[in-house]
Write an enzyme that holds these catalytic residues in place. Structure first.
Site, PDB file in Angstrom:
ATOM      1  N   ASP A  84       0.847  -1.179   0.000  1.00 50.75           N
ATOM      2  CA  ASP A  84       0.000   0.000   0.000  1.00 50.75           C
ATOM      3  C   ASP A  84       0.892   1.241   0.000  1.00 50.75           C
ATOM      4  O   ASP A  84       1.874   1.294   0.759  1.00 50.75           O
ATOM      5  CB  ASP A  84      -0.880  -0.036   1.257  1.00 50.75           C
ATOM      6  CG  ASP A  84      -1.886   1.086   1.285  1.00 50.75           C
ATOM      7  OD1 ASP A  84      -2.735   1.126   0.389  1.00 50.75           O
ATOM      8  OD2 ASP A  84      -1.824   1.918   2.203  1.00 50.75           O
ATOM      9  N   GLU A  87       1.630   0.253  -4.944  1.00 51.65           N
ATOM     10  CA  GLU A  87       1.147   1.510  -5.492  1.00 51.65           C
ATOM     11  C   GLU A  87       2.354   2.435  -5.581  1.00 51.65           C
ATOM     12  O   GLU A  87       2.908   2.814  -4.545  1.00 51.65           O
ATOM     13  CB  GLU A  87       0.116   2.134  -4.551  1.00 51.65           C
ATOM     14  CG  GLU A  87      -1.183   1.355  -4.457  1.00 51.65           C
ATOM     15  CD  GLU A  87      -2.197   2.059  -3.544  1.00 51.65           C
ATOM     16  OE1 GLU A  87      -3.299   2.358  -4.011  1.00 51.65           O
ATOM     17  OE2 GLU A  87      -1.869   2.309  -2.369  1.00 51.65           O
TER      18      GLU A  87
END
Ligand code: CA
Length: 639
Positions: free
Chosen positions: A326, A352
């Site tokens: 994340d 990400e």
């Protein structure tokens, strides 16, 4: 000679980096349990408390911990007797004040809501046959990832699951057979470490959260277990889930959220080592690159080591196959590379490649998408491809290629080659990345939707004016055909195969089940959707031309046909791809509301995908020359 040896020893000691005690917490044996906790150097005292229960009650024992040696920041205690089933906390004193009790940063078992560490014999909760459980051997280029939330997947009555919203749902035949029929070979589970936002003491009430609010990084979340009060139950059930998926040849990928914690003051980080783990701005305030109120400092030795040891632990203890980081762009490049180096090669790592705010270290050190070339073996999501298909992230109502908006063709092509350098792409016309970000196509995640933002159905409804159900299905299938024929690693949100919607909710992180649940009856309402997804995935798996896994091979064997507005087509020379049975392969995507044509060399071609039907066995023959692609659909041919 003796002096020489001493000298060598001194030099060696200087060369060996200062070691930190990466894994602290508790070590259990039936005769005694050892406890350890790492503090900042100015800690004055550490109290260890032992409890009968995971919550409430008075301590049955309080122990003053001792420094491992004079001046050490490692504090230790040994408590005699069999402590199995008991709970513990650490409480560290700084500046004359105790900070408050916590489980420490390295608890591997906890009581309900993760407030206290639990003393568990870690070998005991293993399910039968766990010792022979193995990670399925699937190369990165062959992965097809299915992103899911436990509760979305199995909570609705229509699913017919016994263990609704639980880890164990993924052990049920209904789940396994659905995933196998669909053909995905990796399940990416949304945060499944212990997080804060679901109160585990009242699971009889409906509570929903994605779980991006970490508490105990090295313990499974209790809310997905059948009994969060018993520490060993979640450990056992998580392993049963992994075991069942592995038996079905499906990998398990964990969504990990090391970039921030639920809050600062009550976090295990802050309670044991105040201000060490979090980045601060020059004015002394906490930096907020995560958009969640804080950001961790991966560049600091103990944080970096914590992340490395934590992922290693999940691999060793729970046989996890991969990690999705994340907001990876909050972490630093050196840490991500150290994690890559510390894990076996078959562990798939992606993230990400962005942050949610500015971070308090220099931008060139951050593990952003644009820096993926400095992180071999690590992949990033391609927002270029995603937004080129569905429309920009900052507006739900703006359409792109799927909505018949011209100018997104080069962004699609960028995604088709897997974000590598390719002579057929005009990078100046790609929406975000003005140059390739990947060295190899397996460094790009190809996708059109994930848990964030609207799901595909909602986005199409919001962005394509007057869309009919038929058009919705056509565009949905067209979108996934682009994803599944990309040289990147394809990724889909769970439920897209049953035309899920979230009633238009953009951010459903805490929406009720009625928004987030999969409606399994949709499989009967829209059988053509699942049928197409299944056949499309099966085709990708059998044909290496769609996942060559090597940048040079892609550059040599994939070329684009002349691009027109809302029409993208490419050719793959299958004869040069090892293991490929097909010769020349033509793939075309037409987002127009009317049929269009492409020009291909004379010959006889077998149709394997046309007009929202897909069948790798063939659906008729077409002669070369001008070939028609029906409206809002994909065409795939081969000879
Ligand atoms: Ca929890």
């Amino acid at each position: 000679m003796k002096r020489l040896i001493q000298l060598v020893a001194i030099i060696m000691a200087l060369l060996v980096p200062h070691s930190i005690n990466a894994r602290t917490g508790v070590t259990y044996s039936p005769s005694a349990s050892g406890f350890s906790v790492e503090t900042n150097s100015d800690a004055q005292q550490v109290k260890l408390r032992i409890y009968k229960d995971g919550l409430g009650g008075k301590p049955v024992k309080t122990v003053n911990m001792k420094r491992a040696k004079a001046g050490s920041s490692l504090w230790e205690a040994t408590v005699k007797g069999d402590l199995k089933g008991k709970f513990y906390t650490f409480d560290v004193k700084y500046g004359g004040k105790f900070r408050g009790e916590s489980a420490g940063i390295w608890a591997t078992a906890v009581g309900v809501n993760g407030k206290r560490g639990a003393i568990v014999d870690m070998a005991q909760p293993n399910p039968l046959g766990w010792n022979t459980d193995k990670r399925p051997a699937i190369a990165a280029k062959d992965l097809i990832i299915y992103e899911m939330h436990h509760r979305d997947f199995s909570i609705d009555e229509s699913g017919g699951f016994t263990y609704k919203g639980k880890y164990l749902a993924l052990t049920e035949p209904r789940a396994i057979s659905h995933l196998k029929t669909l053909g995905v070979n990796a399940v990416h589970i949304l945060p499944s470490f212990d997080y804060a936002s679901v109160d585990e003491t009242r699971l009889n009430e409906p509570q929903y959260n994605w779980g991006y609010d970490p508490v105990n990084y090295n313990v499974p979340e209790g809310g997905y277990s059948t009994d969060p009060f018993k520490p060993e139950v979640r450990i056992n059930e998580f392993k049963q889930m992994v075991q069942a998926l592995h038996k079905a040849g499906i990998k398990v990928i964990l969504d990990v959220v090391y970039n921030h914690t639920f809050n600062i003051d009550d976090s295990n980080f802050q309670l044991t080592r105040p201000d060490y783990f979090f980045r601060k701005n020059t004015d002394g305030t906490y930096s907020n690159g995560s958009g969640c109120g804080n950001e961790t400092a991966s560049e600091r030795e103990a944080m970096r080591q914590f992340m490395i040891e934590s992922v290693k632990y999940w691999v060793e203890e729970y046989h996890i196959d991969g990690f999705r980081f994340d907001l990876m762009g909050v972490h630093d490049i050196e840490t991500m590379n150290a994690i890559r180096a510390a894990l076996p090669n078959d562990i798939f790592i992606y993230g990400e490649g962005w942050s949610a705010g500015s971070c308090a270290i220099p931008g060139e050190q951050l593990a952003m998408k644009a820096h993926i070339t400095q992180m071999p073996g690590i992949a990033a999501f391609s927002d270029c491809m995603r937004d080129g298909l569905r429309g920009p992230w900052d507006s739900d109502t703006k359409a792109a290629f799927l909505g018949g908006v011209k100018g997104n063709e080069e962004s699609l092509k960028f995604g088709i080659v897997g974000a590598i350098r390719h002579p057929g792409i005009d990078y100046s016309k790609v929406n975000y990345s003005k140059e390739p970000f990947a060295l190899e196509p397996t460094q790009m995640i190809a996708y059109v939707s994930c848990h964030d933002d609207m799901c595909l159905v909602d986005r199409l409804k919001a962005s394509v004016k007057g869309i009919t159900t038929e058009e919705l299905i056509r565009l949905d299938l067209l979108a996934q055909t682009v994803v599944m024929t990309s040289q990147g690693v394809p990724f889909m949100l769970s439920g897209e195969e049953m035309l899920r919607d979230k009633k238009g909710v953009h951010n459903s992180y805490n929406s009720p089940d009625s928004i987030n649940h999969l409606d399994w009856d949709n499989l009967e309402r829209y059988p053509q959707v699942m049928e197409y997804y299944k056949n499309l995935i099966a085709m990708r798996k059998v044909h290496p031309a769609f996942h060559m896994g090597n940048a040079d091979m892609v550059r040599r064997n994939l070329d684009f046909l002349p691009t027109e507005n809302c029409l993208v087509a490419f050719h793959i020379n299958g004869k040069n791809v090892p293991g490929e049975q097909w010769g020349d392969i033509y793939v075309a995507f037409n987002a127009h509301k009317r049929a269009r044509t492409i020009e291909i060399p004379e010959g006889t071609y077998t149709i394997v995908c046309r007009n929202i039907k897909c069948d790798q066995g063939g659906m008729g023959i077409v002669k070369g020359g001008k070939v028609t692609i029906p409206a809002q659909s994909a065409l795939i041919l081969h000879n």
